[in-house]
Motif scaffolding. Structure first.
Motif: not given
Length: 269
Positions: A205, A207, A210-211
């Protein structure tokens, strides 16, 4: 003059229009019954239990059926790591040097050393890259399938190895590096793991994607700034980028997979 109507004996007359609206707004709503509140709480508890039942932590680990590539490769790495821990150090040193993807070996027997160098974990079975292999490859294979996961690992391993060793050979030819650089020790799985991290980010997903990229990328940049082994550190960043470039190929196959001590060892010989 309008006539006034007397209230009926049966009670007050019903209100209508704006008067009725004002009256209803001023009247507090009837409290929820205790039965309804109990049913609502029970429904919330049931939903929470369903979510907890949906969690399957054992899927974080490889299995022979669900993730055959990660499981089989992991067994091989466990065996070679056990051998490295318990066998004669002189023998292990000979095996590591014979498996090294240095310039001399790549020029002489490239296919052999590209395979052999990926059979060892620099830093041992408890190194961060070994742990990353276990969880990252398992997650990637479950999402994109065994063939794609293996392809990402091999692609990252081969491309980053060649991209870091070919410049060494050219620098030796140009006289910028000594001849001993042709035999720099280079083996391990970290390039393949770095590529797998980049690929896995593409099927998560947004988020989480990018984490993962920010966290892993920051670790690689920190290693590069430390300047302990810049060639290998650049190789890790390149391998991560290789994994990212595979996103268009992997997203169509997402879900088809149902069926730092550990960095590469690179030092002067």
């Amino acid at each position: 003059m309008p006539a006034w109507r007397e209230p009926s004996a049966s009670g007050p007359l019903p209100l209508s229009g704006a008067a009725a609206t004002a009256a209803s707004a001023s009247t507090p709503a009837a409290p929820r019954s205790s039965g309804s509140a109990t049913a609502y709480a029970a429904a919330r508890v049931d939903a929470l239990r369903a979510r907890l039942r949906g969690l399957r932590p054992w899927r974080l680990f490889p299995t022979p059926v669900g993730t055959p590539f990660t499981f089989g490769y992991g067994v091989v790495l466990a065996v070679t790591s056990g051998l490295a821990d318990h066998a004669d150090p002189a023998l292990i040193s000979t095996l590591h040097h014979g498996s090294s993807t240095d310039v001399a070996h790549l020029a002489d027997r490239p296919l052999f050393v590209l395979v052999a160098s990926a059979l060892w974990i620099a830093g041992g079975i408890t190194s961060p890259y070994a742990i990353g292999f276990l969880f990252v490859l398992t997650a990637l294979e479950r999402r994109v399938g065994s063939v794609r996961a293996a392809g990402v690992f091999v692609l990252g391993h081969v491309v980053a190895t060649l991209a870091t060793e070919i410049p060494v050979g050219l620098s030796v030819l140009a006289g910028h590096l000594p001849g001993s650089s042709l035999h720099r020790l280079d083996y391990g799985i970290s390039f393949g793991v770095a590529a797998s991290v980049g690929a896995l980010a593409g099927v998560l997903t947004p988020w989480l994607r990018w984490v993962l990229l920010a966290g892993f990328g920051a670790m690689l940049v920190d290693d590069l700034i430390a300047f302990y082994d810049p060639m290998t550190n650049w190789g890790h960043l390149l391998a991560l980028a290789v994994g990212v470039t595979t996103w268009p190929l992997l997203r169509g196959g997402a879900g088809a997979g149902r069926g730092r001590g550990g960095e590469r060892r690179a030092a002067a010989a």
